[in-house]
Design a protein around this motif. Sequence first.
Motif, PDB file in Angstrom:
ATOM      1  N   GLN A 301     -26.769 -53.174 -39.630  1.00 52.07           N
ATOM      2  CA  GLN A 301     -26.823 -51.717 -39.488  1.00 52.07           C
ATOM      3  C   GLN A 301     -28.204 -51.127 -39.777  1.00 52.07           C
ATOM      4  N   LYS A 302     -29.084 -51.919 -40.374  1.00 51.96           N
ATOM      5  CA  LYS A 302     -30.414 -51.427 -40.728  1.00 51.96           C
ATOM      6  C   LYS A 302     -31.252 -51.162 -39.482  1.00 51.96           C
ATOM      7  N   GLU A 303     -31.945 -50.044 -39.474  1.00 55.82           N
ATOM      8  CA  GLU A 303     -32.811 -49.702 -38.339  1.00 55.82           C
ATOM      9  C   GLU A 303     -34.031 -50.630 -38.322  1.00 55.82           C
ATOM     10  N   ILE A 304     -34.240 -51.285 -37.184  1.00 56.16           N
ATOM     11  CA  ILE A 304     -35.366 -52.196 -37.025  1.00 56.16           C
ATOM     12  C   ILE A 304     -36.355 -51.657 -35.998  1.00 56.16           C
ATOM     13  N   ALA A 305     -35.859 -51.368 -34.805  1.00 56.13           N
ATOM     14  CA  ALA A 305     -36.711 -50.818 -33.747  1.00 56.13           C
ATOM     15  C   ALA A 305     -36.989 -49.340 -34.011  1.00 56.13           C
ATOM     16  N   SER A 306     -37.992 -48.820 -33.341  1.00 56.89           N
ATOM     17  CA  SER A 306     -38.410 -47.426 -33.551  1.00 56.89           C
ATOM     18  C   SER A 306     -37.332 -46.427 -33.159  1.00 56.89           C
ATOM     19  N   ASN A 307     -36.423 -46.822 -32.272  1.00 62.57           N
ATOM     20  CA  ASN A 307     -35.366 -45.908 -31.829  1.00 62.57           C
ATOM     21  C   ASN A 307     -34.103 -46.017 -32.675  1.00 62.57           C
ATOM     22  N   GLY A 308     -34.136 -46.832 -33.734  1.00 64.72           N
ATOM     23  CA  GLY A 308     -32.979 -46.938 -34.616  1.00 64.72           C
ATOM     24  C   GLY A 308     -32.096 -48.137 -34.357  1.00 64.72           C
ATOM     25  N   TYR A 309     -32.450 -48.976 -33.372  1.00 63.68           N
ATOM     26  CA  TYR A 309     -31.630 -50.152 -33.080  1.00 63.68           C
ATOM     27  C   TYR A 309     -31.813 -51.188 -34.182  1.00 63.68           C
ATOM     28  N   GLY A 310     -30.678 -51.795 -34.608  1.00 67.46           N
ATOM     29  CA  GLY A 310     -30.706 -52.840 -35.617  1.00 67.46           C
ATOM     30  C   GLY A 310     -30.414 -54.187 -34.994  1.00 67.46           C
ATOM     31  N   LEU A 311     -29.389 -54.880 -35.503  1.00 64.81           N
ATOM     32  CA  LEU A 311     -28.969 -56.150 -34.927  1.00 64.81           C
ATOM     33  C   LEU A 311     -27.668 -55.923 -34.167  1.00 64.81           C
ATOM     34  N   ALA A 312     -27.785 -55.576 -32.905  1.00 66.34           N
ATOM     35  CA  ALA A 312     -26.646 -55.289 -32.021  1.00 66.34           C
ATOM     36  C   ALA A 312     -25.835 -54.076 -32.463  1.00 66.34           C
ATOM     37  N   LEU A 313     -26.383 -53.287 -33.365  1.00 62.41           N
ATOM     38  CA  LEU A 313     -25.824 -51.988 -33.744  1.00 62.41           C
ATOM     39  C   LEU A 313     -26.988 -51.010 -33.804  1.00 62.41           C
ATOM     40  N   THR A 314     -26.755 -49.807 -33.312  1.00 63.02           N
ATOM     41  CA  THR A 314     -27.822 -48.802 -33.318  1.00 63.02           C
ATOM     42  C   THR A 314     -27.426 -47.618 -34.184  1.00 63.02           C
ATOM     43  N   THR A 315     -28.374 -46.751 -34.454  1.00 62.89           N
ATOM     44  CA  THR A 315     -28.127 -45.542 -35.237  1.00 62.89           C
ATOM     45  C   THR A 315     -28.143 -44.335 -34.316  1.00 62.89           C
ATOM     46  N   ALA A 316     -27.048 -43.595 -34.315  1.00 63.76           N
ATOM     47  CA  ALA A 316     -26.936 -42.380 -33.500  1.00 63.76           C
ATOM     48  C   ALA A 316     -27.096 -41.171 -34.404  1.00 63.76           C
TER      49      ALA A 316
END
Length: 382
Positions: A301-316
Amino acid sequence: MIKTTGWRFFLLTFILLSAATSSYGQAAKAEAEIRSIMQQYDVVGLSVAVVQKEDIVYANSFGLKDLETRTPLSNSDIFRIASISKSFTATALQQLAEAGKLSLEDDVSNLLGFKVRNPRYPEQVITLKMLLSHTSSINDSQGYFTLDSINPAKNPEWEKCYNSYAPGTDYQYCNLNFNMAGTILEKVSGERFDQYVKHHILDPLGLYGGYNVDSLDGSRFTTLYAYNADSNSFSPSPSAYAPRREAIRSYVMGQSTPIFSPTGGMKISATDLAKYMAMHMNKGEYKDTRIISKKSARQMQKEIASNGYGLALTTAKDLIPGKKLKGHTGSAYGLYSAMFFDPKQKYGFVVITNGCSAPDSDEYNKALAATINSLYRHLIDK
């Protein structure tokens, strides 16, 4: 004393009945709003499920499972859920990482057995974590239905599979990432991809679904419909459930994995997907069954990419105004799916449609976004 107890019983009964009536009224309001949304966006069928803590507090299906036969959609019907499938692949790989069989920092070249290097940055290792977070610098320009597209020994134009930026420095959504990840799962576990997910995720949670069409009851498949804006019509997409029997008969472990589409091939009902979502929402555990550790769940669930994507889960951050949700969307063959949850407040939604006219260009399908907001207003924020 008896009289007092009687009044207490009456009061408790009144409170419970009032709460039930209120919940029923809120559900009825949500349903009326959902039917209006369906009409606005020409929705063929819609399955929804709402979770609070570990319980499904609401589940319903609207519209049709099949336009030709006019069969109503039911909660037990299953869909090919498209890219939400990616989270099953990542969850399975987290299990292998916890078992010490691999690390998310491993070099993908070593895991796959052929060179995976961006030719502009030949010394930069591409890790499994980069695949799962879409930060690998790999793209889908050469296709993603076979790993031959990125294998230098199989494709003379393999260099086109890489973007101009260095691995780990930027984000681009890429299906090939996850077909590679699924192949790694198979190579390391020694178990065929579809069977691994069934045995280690679906079965422990008591969920009906899978990646292999022939392992499932075909009568439960929901027909998916692609929308044609020019003619304002829908056409069925039978290839969504193509069994690919010939390919499976000649299956090669650690090579044929994309047949099952780790990137998008899971078939499951909205209700069972909601139970799986509840596992992630509750840090890897559902109904006393632990699938991954709390650490692994937080990592996904942790944000990795600049757009909030983690490990197959993103942040909306804008799906529900003012709320920060975790989850994923999917779209393929006319289907649109969404799975989002609040890991702190412990509520979540699964919404799936087998066809609608809502624009394909929006980050969130408008029909699904409107449905999620309606469910939130009436059933969570009531």
